[in-house]
Scaffold this active site. Structure first.
Site, PDB file in Angstrom:
ATOM      1  N   GLU A  64      22.162   2.038  -0.342  1.00 18.79           N
ATOM      2  CA  GLU A  64      23.761   2.657  -0.485  1.00 18.79           C
ATOM      3  C   GLU A  64      23.704   3.805  -0.097  1.00 18.79           C
ATOM      4  O   GLU A  64      24.640   4.404   0.748  1.00 18.79           O
ATOM      5  CB  GLU A  64      24.350   2.144  -1.771  1.00 18.79           C
ATOM      6  CG  GLU A  64      24.462   0.808  -1.724  1.00 18.79           C
ATOM      7  CD  GLU A  64      25.090   0.393  -3.195  1.00 18.79           C
ATOM      8  OE1 GLU A  64      24.423   0.514  -4.110  1.00 18.79           O
ATOM      9  OE2 GLU A  64      26.088  -0.411  -3.178  1.00 18.79           O
TER      10      GLU A  64
ATOM     11  N   GLU B 299      20.410  -6.110  -6.320  1.00 18.08           N
ATOM     12  CA  GLU B 299      21.119  -5.922  -7.468  1.00 18.08           C
ATOM     13  C   GLU B 299      21.404  -7.382  -8.288  1.00 18.08           C
ATOM     14  O   GLU B 299      21.542  -7.488  -9.386  1.00 18.08           O
ATOM     15  CB  GLU B 299      22.537  -5.128  -7.327  1.00 18.08           C
ATOM     16  CG  GLU B 299      22.663  -3.777  -7.067  1.00 18.08           C
ATOM     17  CD  GLU B 299      22.111  -3.300  -5.781  1.00 18.08           C
ATOM     18  OE1 GLU B 299      21.770  -4.037  -4.832  1.00 18.08           O
ATOM     19  OE2 GLU B 299      22.603  -2.191  -5.390  1.00 18.08           O
TER      20      GLU B 299
HETATM   21  N1  3HC Z   1      16.002   2.310 -12.926  1.00 21.01           N
HETATM   22  C1  3HC Z   1      15.254   2.658 -13.975  1.00 21.01           C
HETATM   23  N2  3HC Z   1      13.917   2.386 -13.961  1.00 21.01           N
HETATM   24  C2  3HC Z   1      13.271   1.770 -13.079  1.00 21.01           C
HETATM   25  C3  3HC Z   1      14.001   1.499 -12.017  1.00 21.01           C
HETATM   26  C4  3HC Z   1      15.492   1.616 -11.829  1.00 21.01           C
HETATM   27  N3  3HC Z   1      16.326   1.379 -10.872  1.00 21.01           N
HETATM   28  N4  3HC Z   1      13.227   0.708 -10.937  1.00 21.01           N
HETATM   29  C5  3HC Z   1      11.960   0.723 -11.808  1.00 21.01           C
HETATM   30  N5  3HC Z   1      11.987   1.517 -12.841  1.00 21.01           N
HETATM   31  C6  3HC Z   1      11.020   1.897 -13.587  1.00 21.01           C
HETATM   32  C7  3HC Z   1      10.251   0.432 -14.077  1.00 21.01           C
HETATM   33  O1  3HC Z   1      10.983   0.004 -15.448  1.00 21.01           O
HETATM   34  C8  3HC Z   1       8.935   1.107 -14.520  1.00 21.01           C
HETATM   35  O2  3HC Z   1       8.947   1.780 -15.780  1.00 21.01           O
HETATM   36  P1  3HC Z   1       7.567   1.820 -16.648  1.00 21.01           P
HETATM   37  O3  3HC Z   1       6.670   2.319 -16.088  1.00 21.01           O
HETATM   38  O4  3HC Z   1       8.213   2.553 -17.829  1.00 21.01           O
HETATM   39  O5  3HC Z   1       7.507   0.416 -17.169  1.00 21.01           O
HETATM   40  C9  3HC Z   1       8.475   2.188 -13.386  1.00 21.01           C
HETATM   41  O6  3HC Z   1       9.963   2.346 -12.997  1.00 21.01           O
HETATM   42  C10 3HC Z   1       7.801   1.616 -12.262  1.00 21.01           C
HETATM   43  O7  3HC Z   1       8.437   0.357 -11.847  1.00 21.01           O
HETATM   44  P2  3HC Z   1       7.399  -0.875 -11.468  1.00 21.01           P
HETATM   45  O8  3HC Z   1       6.364  -0.917 -12.522  1.00 21.01           O
HETATM   46  O9  3HC Z   1       8.369  -1.839 -11.232  1.00 21.01           O
HETATM   47  O10 3HC Z   1       6.830  -0.437 -10.271  1.00 21.01           O
HETATM   48  P3  3HC Z   1       6.470  -1.010  -8.732  1.00 21.01           P
HETATM   49  O11 3HC Z   1       5.809   0.048  -8.007  1.00 21.01           O
HETATM   50  O12 3HC Z   1       5.707  -2.245  -8.960  1.00 21.01           O
HETATM   51  O13 3HC Z   1       7.706  -1.409  -8.188  1.00 21.01           O
HETATM   52  C11 3HC Z   1      10.061  -0.966  -7.497  1.00 21.01           C
HETATM   53  C12 3HC Z   1       8.752  -0.458  -7.670  1.00 21.01           C
HETATM   54  C13 3HC Z   1       9.952  -1.971  -6.126  1.00 21.01           C
HETATM   55  C14 3HC Z   1      11.051   0.093  -7.114  1.00 21.01           C
HETATM   56  C15 3HC Z   1      10.701  -1.642  -8.631  1.00 21.01           C
HETATM   57  O14 3HC Z   1      10.253  -1.057  -9.759  1.00 21.01           O
HETATM   58  C16 3HC Z   1      11.835  -2.405  -8.528  1.00 21.01           C
HETATM   59  O15 3HC Z   1      12.221  -3.352  -7.896  1.00 21.01           O
HETATM   60  N6  3HC Z   1      12.992  -1.739  -9.234  1.00 21.01           N
HETATM   61  C17 3HC Z   1      14.166  -2.090  -9.491  1.00 21.01           C
HETATM   62  C18 3HC Z   1      15.158  -1.795  -8.110  1.00 21.01           C
HETATM   63  C19 3HC Z   1      16.480  -2.224  -8.192  1.00 21.01           C
HETATM   64  O16 3HC Z   1      16.908  -3.504  -8.864  1.00 21.01           O
HETATM   65  N7  3HC Z   1      17.331  -1.524  -7.828  1.00 21.01           N
HETATM   66  C20 3HC Z   1      18.823  -1.758  -8.029  1.00 21.01           C
HETATM   67  C21 3HC Z   1      19.131  -1.274  -9.037  1.00 21.01           C
HETATM   68  S1  3HC Z   1      21.023  -1.546  -9.425  1.00 21.01           S
HETATM   69  C22 3HC Z   1      21.790  -0.608  -8.465  1.00 21.01           C
HETATM   70  O17 3HC Z   1      21.050   0.344  -7.632  1.00 21.01           O
HETATM   71  C23 3HC Z   1      22.978  -0.448  -8.501  1.00 21.01           C
HETATM   72  C24 3HC Z   1      24.112   0.023  -7.401  1.00 21.01           C
HETATM   73  O18 3HC Z   1      24.214  -1.073  -6.356  1.00 21.01           O
HETATM   74  C25 3HC Z   1      25.366   0.616  -8.056  1.00 21.01           C
END
Ligand code: 3HC
Ligand code: NAI
Length: 694
Positions: A105, A125
């Protein structure tokens, strides 16, 4: 301390660099830092364009999920994105890794986007039970059209940079170093005086106004029970029907509603639980593991074949052992057919299939297992056979080979005792079909060494499973809890329910299938064989509850014979069968039960609460270390609805007091033998606590 967001100058270009490990999530400090950076760039008369770029492994991966559910502190993300878009100086996002959610975004607020060739972009999301809440649902359809936007927003799946460029999200793919390429791009924008492209000022058009309704229909089955995917569609529709500012309002309303929903709470719980499950309490983060470069699989049947596929899919060679050439040929034939189907669907290249097949070495000789690093046994579920093969393995395999059994119920410690190296023996319990199901229950025996089970957790992840570490007991975590549900459902059939009623309630609860449809699919003979093997250990009521025996005695083994609890047409569509209804009613008479109305609520309570009570016992005994381990087992192994967060999380939402009271009620009605409350559950319920709020 290093600043989370820095602003620096490279000639007349401002660089806003985000450095918030591990994934540059948009915490309050990051939001503030970006805003300050843009302010500086706007205020500095020498700056003619700005780049937002990230340090570390990825571009911004989204909002900071850990801040959800807490009061949000300004500046808010939608305003930041708007502020970026309103910048009078060109804003460029330079993307590597994954630009996800709020990260994309932010990039869509920028006027241009350049990405590394390996980058991915997405709006995931929906997987957290929400929708993009910082303009994603309004800007993306304006940029790429509603159809492509729906595909990304409703599935939540990221797309690769190349595809993103094709549909118009990415303006340029960087050649070489991303920062250098972004600077060159910025200079071009400045020198060519390229007009600023504000996505919010574009219009999102549709040719077919019914597309939103049709889209909702097309996902109805797959997304059954989930709220967010359908709300995502409504938000994208608003992008088409409303002016930008009003569309943003609509997006916000839906976002706020979903963010506060129990579904989103559950889905966020699952997100963190999935990651936490890999961390074993008591094991140091740097626990030594063994290297697994080759694997032996014993038995090329239903499970062995699927297990072999998992390893070769990950590039790990497999020696596949059988007792007879014809079984080996049959097993390999099934593996080949499975791959060929995927090739025919276009999801796998022929040369990749050939490579995978070449990684399987079929054999009849134990000598070929001498040097493998891990052996997974998937022979018949018979202790005598298991003991024989483990003794043979012990004699031939090199020191350090890990021995794992895929047994569903047998005692891992007894199997380990057949070898001189019990510390190297454990369970690795895959779920059928093993090449598809993500759950892997890694079973630690009394003597299994930490190095061995830590290796199994690591290799499980490598083959794309979700490994959960559990202890030894009858059925481990998943099947032990399932047995409680099966038992109660069987009792309810005797007392007045019919298979189709129970199935409907469990299906509506959110499981992919009810227990009887599932048994018919798996084959009733499997359950029948199991029942016979365990018959001596059953209670008198369970022994007398022989509906399954009666159905199997009719030659009805489920889908494969065209009839089981249901009858099936040639397309395997199920219909309830009056023969079965009659059989069950007659059975009730025979066992002296007066049939009564069983309400849907009673079915939920007896089927689900009995499992929760068993889950609590599993926790007490330390078979599972944490409630989250149980939740992940049920979500990935048995299709427990993700939006309810798993049985233990669900229990907390229902309230343990309510569940405890129901358990006491059924203790009176059904009997203490089946409904003895777990002391842990009783204690938590009395203290007004939950499994997650001790
Ligand atoms: N917020 C907080 N912590 C997050 C995070 C996030 N968005 N994304 C990842 N983390 C944390 C994980 O919990 C993990 O923490 P830990 O080591 O303590 O367990 C660490 O970051 C590493 O994450 P992964 O183990 O998943 O690492 P990968 O390299 O396998 O994957 C990734 C990386 C593809 C970025 C994956 O973490 C992911 O898919 N994250 C979520 C992305 C997501 O859902 N984003 C949307 C958020 S909601 C949003 O943006 C709302 C907006 O529209 C207003
Ligand atoms: P299966 O009957 O399909 O396959 C077993 C294979 O082992 C047969 O091909 C047989 O020829 C071979 N075999 C028998 N003795 C052998 C020996 N001494 N050496 C080498 N191969 C031998 O059985 P399935 O369903 O694959 O089950 C295997 C194991 O996996 C069992 O322990 C079962 O409990 C477990 N399991 C089964 C699941 C399922 O859904 N089928 C799910 C999870 C675990």
């Amino acid at each position: 301390m290093q600043e989370i967001v820095t602003f620096s100058k490279e000639g007349n270009i401002g660089l806003i660099v985000v450095n918030n490990p591990p994934v540059n999530a948009l915490s309050q400090a990051v939001r503030q830092g970006i805003k300050t950076g843009v302010e500086k760039g706007i205020a500095d008369k020498d700056i003619l364009a700005m780049i937002i770029i990230c340090e570390g492994r990825t571009f911004i991966a989204g909002a900071d999920i850990r801040e959800f559910g807490k009061p949000m502190i300004e500046p808010f993300l939608p305003a930041i994105v708007q502020y970026i878009e309103d910048s009078p100086k060109p804003m460029i996002a330079a993307i590597h890794g994954t630009a996800l959610g709020g990260g994309l975004e932010i990039a869509l607020g920028c006027h241009f986007r350049i990405a590394a060739p390996t980058a991915k972009v997405g709006l995931p999301e929906v997987k957290l039970g929400i929708l993009p809440g910082a303009g994603g649902t309004q800007r993306l359809p304006r940029l790429v059209g509603p159809q492509a936007a729906l595909d990304m927003i409703v599935s939540g799946n990221p797309i690769a940079a190349q595809k993103a460029q094709t549909i118009g999200i990415i303006d340029e793919i960087a050649d070489g170093d991303l920062k250098a390429a972004a600077l060159t791009f910025a200079k071009k924008v400045i020198s060519e005086k390229r007009p600023i492209k504000k996505i919010s000022s574009l219009a999102a058009k549709v040719d077919n106004p019914a597309m939103f309704e049709e889209y909702a229909k097309s996902i109805a089955r797959k997304q059954r029970g989930f709220l967010a995917p359908f709300q995502c569609i409504k938000a994208v529709q608003a992008a088409v029907e409303l002016p930008f500012a009003e569309g943003m309002k609509r997006e916000r309303e839906i976002f706020v509603e979903l963010q506060a929903s129990p579904q989103s709470k559950a889905q966020r719980h699952v997100f963190f639980a999935e990651r936490e499950v890999a961390r074993i309490p008591g094991l140091p983060a740097d626990q030594q593991t063994r290297e697994i470069k080759s694997v032996g699989v014993l038995g090329a049947g239903t499970m062995g074949g699927g297990i072999a596929m998992c390893f070769v899919n990950a590039g790990i060679p497999v020696v596949l052992l059988e007792v007879k050439q014809e079984f080996l040929d049959k097993g390999l034939g099934i593996i080949r057919k499975n791959y060929a189907n995927t090739v025919a669907k276009g999801s796998l290249q022929q040369d990749v299939m050939d490579k995978r097949m070449s990684l399987i070495k079929p054999t009849l000789s134990y000598d070929d297992l001498k040097n493998v690093d891990l052996v997974i046994e998937a022979v018949f579920e018979d202790m005598a056979v298991k003991k024989e093969v483990f003794a043979k393995l012990d004699a031939v395999c090199k020191p350090g080979t890990i021995f794992a059994s895929n047994t569903s119920y047998l005692n891992i410690d007894d199997i380990a005792a057949m070898t001189k190296r019990p510390e190297d023996v454990m369970g690795m319990h895959f779920f059928s079909p093993a090449n598809v199901m993500r759950l892997l229950e890694n079973v630690r025996g009394a003597k299994t060494s930490p190095e061995v089970y830590a290796t199994a957790m690591k290799v499980g992840k490598k083959i794309n499973k979700v490994p959960v570490l559990v202890g030894v007991c009858d059925g481990f975590v998943g099947n032990r809890m399932l047995a409680k549900r099966s038992c109660e459902c069987g009792f309810m059939l005797e007392e007045g329910a019919l298979p189709q009623q129970i199935d409907k309630v469990i299906y509506n609860f959110g499981f992919p299938m009810g227990p009887y449809a599932m048994s018919d699919m798996a084959g009733l003979d499997i359950g029948w064989r199991n029942r016979k093997a365990k018959f001596d250990k059953l209670s008198p009521r369970e022994k007398a509850n022989n509906i399954l025996d009666k159905i199997c005695e009719l030659g009805r083994y489920g889908q494969k014979t065209g009839a089981g609890f249901y009858k099936y047409d040639d397309k395997r569509n199920a219909t309830p069968d009056p023969v079965i209804e009659e059989l069950i009613i007659k059975h009730s008479r025979e066992v002296g039960k007066t049939r009564r109305v069983i309400t849907d609520q009673e079915i939920i309570e007896r089927a689900i609460y009995s499992m929760i009570n068993e889950g609590a016992k599993i926790l007490e005994e330390g078979i599972a270390a944490r409630p989250l381990d149980i939740d992940i087992v049920w979500i990935y192994g048995y299709g427990f609805p993700v939006y309810l967060g798993g049985p233990m999380f669900y229990a907390d939402q229902v309230g343990l007091k309510k569940i405890y009271e129901a358990i006491l009620k059924y203790k009176d009605i059904v009997g203490a033998q089946y409904w003895e409350p777990s002391p842990l559950l009783a204690k938590l319920a009395k203290a007004g606590k939950g499994f997650y709020s001790k």
